[in-house]
Structure formats: C-alpha cells, structure tokens
Motif scaffolding. Structure first.
Motif, PDB file in Angstrom:
ATOM      1  N   MET A 194      -2.888   5.396   8.751  1.00  0.00           N
ATOM      2  CA  MET A 194      -2.034   5.081   9.901  1.00  0.00           C
ATOM      3  C   MET A 194      -1.090   3.916   9.571  1.00  0.00           C
ATOM      4  O   MET A 194       0.068   3.929   9.973  1.00  0.00           O
ATOM      5  CB  MET A 194      -2.886   4.743  11.135  1.00  0.00           C
ATOM      6  CG  MET A 194      -3.609   5.950  11.709  1.00  0.00           C
ATOM      7  SD  MET A 194      -2.518   7.326  12.130  1.00  0.00           S
ATOM      8  CE  MET A 194      -1.495   6.589  13.364  1.00  0.00           C
ATOM      9  N   MET A 195      -1.572   2.937   8.813  1.00  0.00           N
ATOM     10  CA  MET A 195      -0.748   1.811   8.413  1.00  0.00           C
ATOM     11  C   MET A 195       0.418   2.301   7.544  1.00  0.00           C
ATOM     12  O   MET A 195       1.564   1.903   7.745  1.00  0.00           O
ATOM     13  CB  MET A 195      -1.601   0.805   7.639  1.00  0.00           C
ATOM     14  CG  MET A 195      -0.866  -0.404   7.143  1.00  0.00           C
ATOM     15  SD  MET A 195      -1.928  -1.564   6.255  1.00  0.00           S
ATOM     16  CE  MET A 195      -2.482  -0.563   4.880  1.00  0.00           C
ATOM     17  N   VAL A 196       0.131   3.182   6.595  1.00  0.00           N
ATOM     18  CA  VAL A 196       1.172   3.729   5.719  1.00  0.00           C
ATOM     19  C   VAL A 196       2.146   4.592   6.514  1.00  0.00           C
ATOM     20  O   VAL A 196       3.365   4.515   6.316  1.00  0.00           O
ATOM     21  CB  VAL A 196       0.543   4.523   4.551  1.00  0.00           C
ATOM     22  CG1 VAL A 196       1.591   5.293   3.768  1.00  0.00           C
ATOM     23  CG2 VAL A 196      -0.225   3.588   3.631  1.00  0.00           C
ATOM     24  N   MET A 197       1.643   5.400   7.423  1.00  0.00           N
ATOM     25  CA  MET A 197       2.505   6.259   8.243  1.00  0.00           C
ATOM     26  C   MET A 197       3.426   5.419   9.131  1.00  0.00           C
ATOM     27  O   MET A 197       4.608   5.737   9.280  1.00  0.00           O
ATOM     28  CB  MET A 197       1.667   7.213   9.097  1.00  0.00           C
ATOM     29  CG  MET A 197       0.833   8.187   8.286  1.00  0.00           C
ATOM     30  SD  MET A 197       1.812   9.288   7.278  1.00  0.00           S
ATOM     31  CE  MET A 197       2.439  10.384   8.501  1.00  0.00           C
ATOM     32  N   LEU A 256      -5.282   7.415  -0.869  1.00  0.00           N
ATOM     33  CA  LEU A 256      -5.690   6.403   0.114  1.00  0.00           C
ATOM     34  C   LEU A 256      -7.162   6.046  -0.018  1.00  0.00           C
ATOM     35  O   LEU A 256      -7.556   4.918   0.273  1.00  0.00           O
ATOM     36  CB  LEU A 256      -5.385   6.889   1.526  1.00  0.00           C
ATOM     37  CG  LEU A 256      -3.900   7.055   1.849  1.00  0.00           C
ATOM     38  CD1 LEU A 256      -3.734   7.695   3.214  1.00  0.00           C
ATOM     39  CD2 LEU A 256      -3.188   5.724   1.790  1.00  0.00           C
ATOM     40  N   SER A 257      -7.978   6.985  -0.472  1.00  0.00           N
ATOM     41  CA  SER A 257      -9.410   6.708  -0.594  1.00  0.00           C
ATOM     42  C   SER A 257      -9.689   5.606  -1.606  1.00  0.00           C
ATOM     43  O   SER A 257     -10.700   4.904  -1.509  1.00  0.00           O
ATOM     44  CB  SER A 257     -10.154   7.983  -0.992  1.00  0.00           C
ATOM     45  OG  SER A 257      -9.675   8.457  -2.247  1.00  0.00           O
ATOM     46  N   VAL A 267       0.843  -1.205   0.000  1.00  0.00           N
ATOM     47  CA  VAL A 267       0.000   0.000   0.000  1.00  0.00           C
ATOM     48  C   VAL A 267       0.874   1.250   0.000  1.00  0.00           C
ATOM     49  O   VAL A 267       0.607   2.210  -0.731  1.00  0.00           O
ATOM     50  CB  VAL A 267      -0.971  -0.007   1.203  1.00  0.00           C
ATOM     51  CG1 VAL A 267      -1.709   1.314   1.326  1.00  0.00           C
ATOM     52  CG2 VAL A 267      -1.967  -1.148   1.080  1.00  0.00           C
ATOM     53  N   ALA A 268       1.942   1.249   0.783  1.00  0.00           N
ATOM     54  CA  ALA A 268       2.841   2.398   0.824  1.00  0.00           C
ATOM     55  C   ALA A 268       3.494   2.631  -0.533  1.00  0.00           C
ATOM     56  O   ALA A 268       3.622   3.769  -0.990  1.00  0.00           O
ATOM     57  CB  ALA A 268       3.912   2.194   1.900  1.00  0.00           C
ATOM     58  N   ARG A 269       3.911   1.558  -1.195  1.00  0.00           N
ATOM     59  CA  ARG A 269       4.525   1.693  -2.515  1.00  0.00           C
ATOM     60  C   ARG A 269       3.525   2.249  -3.520  1.00  0.00           C
ATOM     61  O   ARG A 269       3.838   3.119  -4.319  1.00  0.00           O
ATOM     62  CB  ARG A 269       5.072   0.355  -3.000  1.00  0.00           C
ATOM     63  CG  ARG A 269       5.772   0.469  -4.357  1.00  0.00           C
ATOM     64  CD  ARG A 269       6.386  -0.812  -4.875  1.00  0.00           C
ATOM     65  NE  ARG A 269       5.440  -1.907  -4.938  1.00  0.00           N
ATOM     66  CZ  ARG A 269       5.555  -3.033  -4.234  1.00  0.00           C
ATOM     67  NH1 ARG A 269       6.571  -3.223  -3.425  1.00  0.00           N
ATOM     68  NH2 ARG A 269       4.661  -3.986  -4.341  1.00  0.00           N
ATOM     69  N   ARG A 287     -11.148  -1.251   5.657  1.00  0.00           N
ATOM     70  CA  ARG A 287     -12.180  -0.455   5.007  1.00  0.00           C
ATOM     71  C   ARG A 287     -12.246   0.986   5.492  1.00  0.00           C
ATOM     72  O   ARG A 287     -13.169   1.699   5.160  1.00  0.00           O
ATOM     73  CB  ARG A 287     -13.547  -1.103   5.222  1.00  0.00           C
ATOM     74  CG  ARG A 287     -13.755  -2.353   4.432  1.00  0.00           C
ATOM     75  CD  ARG A 287     -13.946  -1.973   3.016  1.00  0.00           C
ATOM     76  NE  ARG A 287     -14.564  -3.034   2.256  1.00  0.00           N
ATOM     77  CZ  ARG A 287     -14.877  -2.898   1.001  1.00  0.00           C
ATOM     78  NH1 ARG A 287     -14.668  -1.770   0.390  1.00  0.00           N
ATOM     79  NH2 ARG A 287     -15.414  -3.893   0.338  1.00  0.00           N
ATOM     80  N   SER A 288     -11.258   1.428   6.244  1.00  0.00           N
ATOM     81  CA  SER A 288     -11.251   2.799   6.758  1.00  0.00           C
ATOM     82  C   SER A 288     -10.020   3.524   6.230  1.00  0.00           C
ATOM     83  O   SER A 288      -8.895   3.048   6.378  1.00  0.00           O
ATOM     84  CB  SER A 288     -11.227   2.773   8.287  1.00  0.00           C
ATOM     85  OG  SER A 288     -10.867   4.032   8.791  1.00  0.00           O
ATOM     86  N   SER A 289     -10.238   4.692   5.611  1.00  0.00           N
ATOM     87  CA  SER A 289      -9.093   5.443   5.080  1.00  0.00           C
ATOM     88  C   SER A 289      -8.181   5.925   6.200  1.00  0.00           C
ATOM     89  O   SER A 289      -6.966   6.034   6.013  1.00  0.00           O
ATOM     90  CB  SER A 289      -9.566   6.609   4.214  1.00  0.00           C
ATOM     91  OG  SER A 289     -10.349   7.498   4.969  1.00  0.00           O
ATOM     92  N   THR A 290      -8.735   6.182   7.376  1.00  0.00           N
ATOM     93  CA  THR A 290      -7.925   6.605   8.512  1.00  0.00           C
ATOM     94  C   THR A 290      -6.996   5.475   8.957  1.00  0.00           C
ATOM     95  O   THR A 290      -5.810   5.700   9.209  1.00  0.00           O
ATOM     96  CB  THR A 290      -8.822   7.033   9.694  1.00  0.00           C
ATOM     97  OG1 THR A 290      -9.707   8.061   9.253  1.00  0.00           O
ATOM     98  CG2 THR A 290      -8.004   7.518  10.873  1.00  0.00           C
ATOM     99  N   THR A 291      -7.513   4.271   9.016  1.00  0.00           N
ATOM    100  CA  THR A 291      -6.705   3.117   9.412  1.00  0.00           C
ATOM    101  C   THR A 291      -5.636   2.821   8.365  1.00  0.00           C
ATOM    102  O   THR A 291      -4.490   2.521   8.703  1.00  0.00           O
ATOM    103  CB  THR A 291      -7.598   1.885   9.621  1.00  0.00           C
ATOM    104  OG1 THR A 291      -8.659   2.224  10.504  1.00  0.00           O
ATOM    105  CG2 THR A 291      -6.814   0.734  10.195  1.00  0.00           C
ATOM    106  N   ILE A 292      -5.988   2.949   7.096  1.00  0.00           N
ATOM    107  CA  ILE A 292      -5.015   2.731   6.031  1.00  0.00           C
ATOM    108  C   ILE A 292      -3.933   3.794   6.081  1.00  0.00           C
ATOM    109  O   ILE A 292      -2.746   3.505   5.924  1.00  0.00           O
ATOM    110  CB  ILE A 292      -5.712   2.693   4.656  1.00  0.00           C
ATOM    111  CG1 ILE A 292      -6.595   1.445   4.572  1.00  0.00           C
ATOM    112  CG2 ILE A 292      -4.694   2.705   3.520  1.00  0.00           C
ATOM    113  CD1 ILE A 292      -7.452   1.374   3.332  1.00  0.00           C
TER     114      ILE A 292
END
Length: 103
Positions: A72-75, A43-44, A32-34, A65-70
């Motif tokens: 945070m995962m990338v960060m 991210l959306s 996802v980060a790449r 399914r949450s852009s906020t969680t995704i």
C-alpha cells in the motif's frame, strides 16, 4: 508544478527519471518503490530480510513488517508520481508544447 529539468524534445523520459538516487533526503516510500520498480526486488523481501530492516533502521526509517502495508505504501507513492506526471503533461499541453507518449 513543472520541474525545471524537463527533458528537451530530443530526450525521452524513462521511469527511472522519477527515482533519483543522488538525493540523500529520499523518503522511505521513495526508496522502497525504487528498489521494487528499478531493481526488481519483491515486496516480501522487505518483510523477511533482516539486513534490509537494519539498513532502513540505520537511515532512520522503521520499515513495516507487513507485506500488505508495504504494498500500500508503494502504491500510494506510485499514485503521487502519477499525479505529478499528469500535472506536468497538462501544463505542457496548456502552454502549447507538442509531445508524444510511447508505452
């Protein structure tokens, strides 16, 4: 830990160096980060795209399914990469190597 494929002084390391594609064991976070950093996907898209959800599911990952969680995962993955680069630079400095950084 100093990676064995450190660039020679004549090579310049790019951000894409930290997102290898050839590794089939990449984590979901790395993928996802790449895709966001290198390919410019927002991210959306990971939340709204059923195709991306199915692709990750086929690879054995359950994309959240949450852009906020995704985000945070990338960060968090970014912080992991940052610490890796900082450690490599510290090791170069301790061993007396000369280097320069360009931003």
């Amino acid at each position: 830990m100093l990676s064995p494929e450190l660039p020679s002084p004549s090579k310049r390391t790019k951000i894409t160096h930290h997102f290898p594609i050839q590794n089939s064991e990449n984590s979901m976070e790395e993928r996802v980060a790449r895709m966001t950093a290198k390919d410019g996907l927002p991210l959306s898209v990971f939340v709204t795209s059923e195709d991306l959800q199915e692709l990750f599911k086929a690879k054995g990952f359950l994309l959240l399914r949450s852009s906020t969680t995704i985000r945070m995962m990338v960060m968090n993955y970014g912080m992991t990469l940052r610490m890796k680069v900082v450690n490599e630079l510290l090791q170069l400095k301790e061993t007396g190597h000369r280097f320069s950084l360009t931003f």
